[in-house]
Structures are given as C-alpha cells and as structure tokens.
Design a protein around this motif. Structure first.
Motif, PDB file in Angstrom:
ATOM      1  N   ALA A   1       0.831  -1.205   0.000  1.00 15.39           N
ATOM      2  CA  ALA A   1       0.000   0.000   0.000  1.00 15.39           C
ATOM      3  C   ALA A   1       0.867   1.257   0.000  1.00 15.39           C
ATOM      4  O   ALA A   1       0.562   2.242  -0.684  1.00 15.39           O
ATOM      5  CB  ALA A   1      -0.930  -0.006   1.204  1.00 15.39           C
ATOM      6  N   GLU A   2       1.961   1.223   0.762  1.00 17.10           N
ATOM      7  CA  GLU A   2       2.863   2.382   0.797  1.00 17.10           C
ATOM      8  C   GLU A   2       3.556   2.569  -0.547  1.00 17.10           C
ATOM      9  O   GLU A   2       3.760   3.704  -0.997  1.00 17.10           O
ATOM     10  CB  GLU A   2       3.889   2.191   1.915  1.00 17.10           C
ATOM     11  CG  GLU A   2       3.291   2.315   3.311  1.00 17.10           C
ATOM     12  CD  GLU A   2       4.265   1.933   4.400  1.00 17.10           C
ATOM     13  OE1 GLU A   2       4.181   2.525   5.498  1.00 17.10           O
ATOM     14  OE2 GLU A   2       5.105   1.032   4.165  1.00 17.10           O
ATOM     15  N   LEU A   3       3.914   1.463  -1.196  1.00 20.61           N
ATOM     16  CA  LEU A   3       4.510   1.565  -2.526  1.00 20.61           C
ATOM     17  C   LEU A   3       3.520   2.166  -3.509  1.00 20.61           C
ATOM     18  O   LEU A   3       3.874   3.049  -4.304  1.00 20.61           O
ATOM     19  CB  LEU A   3       4.959   0.187  -3.008  1.00 20.61           C
ATOM     20  CG  LEU A   3       5.440   0.116  -4.468  1.00 20.61           C
ATOM     21  CD1 LEU A   3       6.631   1.035  -4.696  1.00 20.61           C
ATOM     22  CD2 LEU A   3       5.785  -1.320  -4.854  1.00 20.61           C
ATOM     23  N   ALA A   4       2.286   1.707  -3.466  1.00 20.11           N
ATOM     24  CA  ALA A   4       1.269   2.223  -4.383  1.00 20.11           C
ATOM     25  C   ALA A   4       1.088   3.727  -4.208  1.00 20.11           C
ATOM     26  O   ALA A   4       0.974   4.471  -5.191  1.00 20.11           O
ATOM     27  CB  ALA A   4      -0.052   1.495  -4.159  1.00 20.11           C
ATOM     28  N   LYS A   5       1.076   4.190  -2.969  1.00 18.32           N
ATOM     29  CA  LYS A   5       0.912   5.626  -2.719  1.00 18.32           C
ATOM     30  C   LYS A   5       2.134   6.410  -3.181  1.00 18.32           C
ATOM     31  O   LYS A   5       2.012   7.491  -3.763  1.00 18.32           O
ATOM     32  CB  LYS A   5       0.660   5.886  -1.239  1.00 18.32           C
ATOM     33  CG  LYS A   5       0.311   7.350  -0.934  1.00 18.32           C
ATOM     34  CD  LYS A   5      -0.016   7.552   0.529  1.00 18.32           C
ATOM     35  CE  LYS A   5      -0.553   8.969   0.776  1.00 18.32           C
ATOM     36  NZ  LYS A   5       0.303  10.019   0.223  1.00 18.32           N
ATOM     37  N   ALA A   6       3.329   5.860  -2.935  1.00 19.36           N
ATOM     38  CA  ALA A   6       4.552   6.546  -3.348  1.00 19.36           C
ATOM     39  C   ALA A   6       4.619   6.669  -4.864  1.00 19.36           C
ATOM     40  O   ALA A   6       4.992   7.719  -5.402  1.00 19.36           O
ATOM     41  CB  ALA A   6       5.775   5.797  -2.820  1.00 19.36           C
TER      42      ALA A   6
END
Length: 254
Positions: free
Chosen positions: A65-70
C-alpha cells in the motif's frame, strides 16, 4: 471446510490479520515458517478467500500500500525510492519489480521529458570531437594511438604492431544540394590553400554529418583540396545515422 490439513479458513483469516509476513502467518498456523512450498500454499488459499494482506512487508520495511501511494504521488523512480527511504543501486529495479507485480500505473514515471539542463549531443560540436572520436575508433580496433606533443600536420599516430600511420582527422556537416557530404582536405595559409603531402600524412580519418567514418589513404586523393564522399564509399569503415533533432547550424568544414 479446511483448505488444507492443519487449519481452517477462519484460522487462516485470523493468522493473516495478526501477522506481518507469510512466515509469521505459518507460525500462527503451527506450520514450519521456513517452507517455501507452505508459503505458496497458504498464499494461494488466502487469495482464494480474497484476504487482504497488503500490510505484509516480508523482508521490507514498506508495504504494498505504501509503494502504491509513493508511485502515485512521485514524479520519478528516484523520488519513489526516497519516499520509501530506500537507497542503493538496486532500489529502482526492486521497486519496478514490485510495481509490476501489483499492476501499478507507472507511465507518468517512465515518460518524463528530459531535463532542460541535460547535455545533448549536437553536430555543431563535431569539429571539436573529431579527433577524440577517431582515437576511440582506432583504440576499439585494438590499435595504439598517440598524440603529437607539438603542432604538426597530423592529428594522431596510429600503431598496429610494427606498422605506423600518421592520421589527419577531418569532419564535415556540409552537404551538396543532392545530399552528398563535402569535406575540405586542405588548409588555408596566407590567402593560399595548401594540400597535404606524403611527407606529412598517411591517412585521413573523415567523419561526416551522419557519423559515417572513412579511412582514406593519402595516395587516393593526392593533389585534391576537397572531396565528395560519395566517391569514397569503398573507404567507409562505419555507417551511422544521426536523428534530425541533433542537427544544428553547421560550422565550416575542417
């Protein structure tokens, strides 16, 4: 119904919910946390149940999820890595692999325009680069290249074993109306044009505006001040093309 011996669907749901990795999930289910086959099996059943395991980081300190947001918020892969506090030469490749696994939209990262301050090759610089290009070509051919210590009529000395050749480098970005490259092979001194002689030069290394390379022996052009390179195709040693976008106003031929 048990998806596999040893745990039920509800037990799998609870294990995934409280775990932060697949190995931890296996331990909660009472299975060996070092079994790759068990991890694949548990993940397959989790997918069947459509369980949410985006909070898993595995050996990473960031989640899917953090990768997707980044990726969504960043403009470059370097910025994605910075947002996730990743460093090292392999960071971009790692992020790209995970982004592909997740099916993330990355077109805005891959199609950024070149920075306006980045250097771009221009044919206007061909005259200055000519001797360097020639030296690199001879070196790639396995020959030894040296430069004269004092001004003289040749630009390079090329050695291939016991054989030595004095090389004058010429470049051109000037073509005739029919598109034939023209190169000046004499020099101007005190309002007169002076040709090269066998006492001064053995070969001419010529580079035209399409980055075609020619190695022309002096004896093939004795007494000439200029050449139309279409007549010297047999001496061409490299064929190249240059995108039109790189062509800038041409300097005078050398």
């Amino acid at each position: 119904m048990s998806p596999s011996p040893g745990y039920t669907d509800d037990e799998l749901r609870r294990a995934v919910d409280v775990s932060h990795s697949w190995r931890e999930t296996l331990r909660h289910l009472g299975l060996a946390g070092t079994s790759s086959a068990a991890i694949r099996s548990v993940r397959r059943h989790a997918d069947r149940l459509q369980l949410d395991y985006t909070h898993f980081a595995g050996g990473r300190h960031w989640s899917d999820a953090e990768l997707a947001k980044a990726v969504l918020d960043a403009a470059t892969w370097t910025e994605v890595a910075r947002r996730l506090q990743l460093t090292g030469s392999s960071a971009t490749a790692t992020l790209q692999r995970h982004a592909g696994r997740l099916g993330l939209e990355i077109a805005h990262l891959a199609q950024l325009p070149l920075h306006e301050n980045w250097a771009q090759p221009q044919l206007a610089n061909l005259r200055r680069a000519g001797s360097l290009i020639a030296a690199a070509w001879y070196t790639l051919c396995g020959q030894d290249v040296s430069w004269p210590l004092e001004p003289c009529r040749y630009d390079l000395v090329v050695r291939d074993g016991a054989r030595m050749r004095r090389v004058q480098v010429k470049t051109t970005t000037v073509a005739s109306e029919s598109g034939v490259w023209q190169v000046n092979v004499s020099t101007t001194s005190r309002r007169s044009r002076r040709i090269y002689t066998a006492d001064e030069v053995d070969d001419f290394f010529v580079i035209d505006g399409e980055l075609n390379f020619y190695v022309i022996p002096l004896e093939s052009m004795v007494g000439m001040h200029g050449l139309s390179l279409s007549a010297y195709e047999r001496f061409r040693v490299r064929s190249g093309t240059v995108p039109h976008s790189l062509i800038s106003p041409a300097p005078a031929p050398t």
